[in-house]
Design an enzyme around this catalytic site. Structure first.
Site, PDB file in Angstrom:
ATOM      1  CG  ASP A 162      -0.925  -0.193   2.819  1.00 44.42           C
ATOM      2  OD1 ASP A 162       1.005  -0.110   2.423  1.00 44.42           O
ATOM      3  OD2 ASP A 162      -0.886  -0.198   3.266  1.00 44.42           O
ATOM      4  CB  SER A 163       4.535   2.072  -0.795  1.00 47.23           C
ATOM      5  OG  SER A 163       5.025   0.491  -1.406  1.00 47.23           O
ATOM      6  CE  LYS A 210       3.828  -6.231   3.980  1.00 39.83           C
ATOM      7  NZ  LYS A 210       2.905  -4.964   5.131  1.00 39.83           N
ATOM      8  CD  GLU A 266       1.188  -1.302   7.491  1.00 43.22           C
ATOM      9  OE1 GLU A 266       1.183  -0.517   8.078  1.00 43.22           O
ATOM     10  OE2 GLU A 266       1.408  -0.933   7.278  1.00 43.22           O
ATOM     11  CD  GLU A 282       8.599  -0.355   7.236  1.00 37.97           C
ATOM     12  OE1 GLU A 282       7.267  -1.098   6.992  1.00 37.97           O
ATOM     13  OE2 GLU A 282       8.833   0.807   6.983  1.00 37.97           O
TER      14      GLU A 282
END
Ligand code: KIV
Length: 269
Positions: free
Chosen positions: A45-46, A117, A119, A186
């Site tokens: 989603d960057s 994915k 978060e 990260e």
């Protein structure tokens, strides 16, 4: 040529063979990454920042993710090389409940993702279990989680003090026990990256998490030198040395596999 599967990545971990992941958002770049031997492609989603020009990932919708995942999947299917594993991000606000996560993950799997994915830490354990029990592979994401960066004090290294490091280690163990098949870690100190990778049996994919994780991921625009402005410490511009996109992906994959990347200057010590 056989596709890279979760089983392949598990085998890499068991054999201590490091592997690479890059983000991609369209067919052409995904195909180039596959031909270069990159093991996994993340439809991150960057894209809210590097493709859509936003200030964060918050604007990205499930429709955006499904569209870009389908583009990437088509590019990989027609590229003539072994297919990398495709992981797609569930965007902010699309996995607050297990049921919601299930519906939305199914949408991304139908678009061509091999895993989704999410978060977050302990609060996601039930959701990861829900997905896993229904055959949807989940990739957890701990440390700096960009969707909730404001709650973390911005884009900062996480897990620096012992309590924060323990929370990340505990969350990682909990999410693996709940059925997570991969973990992205990260922006954490090297020692924490090493400890998490050593304590889990699933592959841990680092980004600014030091040299001891099982794999490394970079945002494509960062590693191709396209992103303007100040770069995060872990970013290395492969375009500068390779001179072409596919060659840059190949150089990244090879440097990860041989342990050349990340070098000490890309790490948080
Ligand atoms: O969206 C993304 O590109 C990511 C990477 C930073 C791992 O989540």
């Amino acid at each position: 040529m056989s596709a890279i599967t979760l089983a392949t990545l598990n085998k890499f971990k068991a054999e201590r063979k490091r592997f690479s992941m890059v983000t991609a958002y369209d067919a052409s770049f995904a195909g180039a990454a596959a031909r270069a031997g990159v093991a996994s492609v993340l439809v991150g989603d960057s894209l809210g920042m590097v493709v859509q020009g936003g200030a964060s990932t918050a604007s990205v919708t499930l429709e955006d993710m499904a569209y870009h995942t389908a583009c990437v999947a088509r590019g990989i299917a027609s590229c003539g090389a072994a297919a990398p594993l495709i992981v797609a991000d569930l965007p902010l606000g699309t996995y607050y409940t297990p049921q919601e996560a299930g519906q939305n993950a199914a949408r991304l799997m139908r678009a061509g993702a091999n895993a989704v994915k999410l978060e977050g830490g302990a609060w996601l354990a039930d959701t990861v279990r829900f997905l896993s029990e229904r055959g949807v592979p989940a990739c957890a994401h701990l440390g700096l989680t960009p969707q909730t960066a404001d709650m973390l004090g911005g884009y900062k290294v996480q897990g620096r003090d012992e309590a924060a490091a323990r929370r990340i280690r505990d969350d990682a163990a909990l999410l693996e026990a709940a059925g997570a098949r991969l973990l992205v870690l990260e922006c954490v100190p090297d020692a924490l990256g090493a400890a998490v990778a050593a304590s889990l049996s699933i592959p841990v994919i680092g980004i600014g998490a030091g040299p001891a994780t099982d794999a490394q991921v970079l945002v494509m625009h960062d590693m191709l030198g396209v992103s303007p402005g100040r770069k995060a410490r872990f970013v290395k511009d492969y375009m500068a040395q390779a001179g072409g996109i596919e060659a840059a992906f190949r150089a990244f994959a090879e440097e990860v596999e041989t342990g050349v990347y990340p070098a000490p200057e890309h790490c948080y010590g």
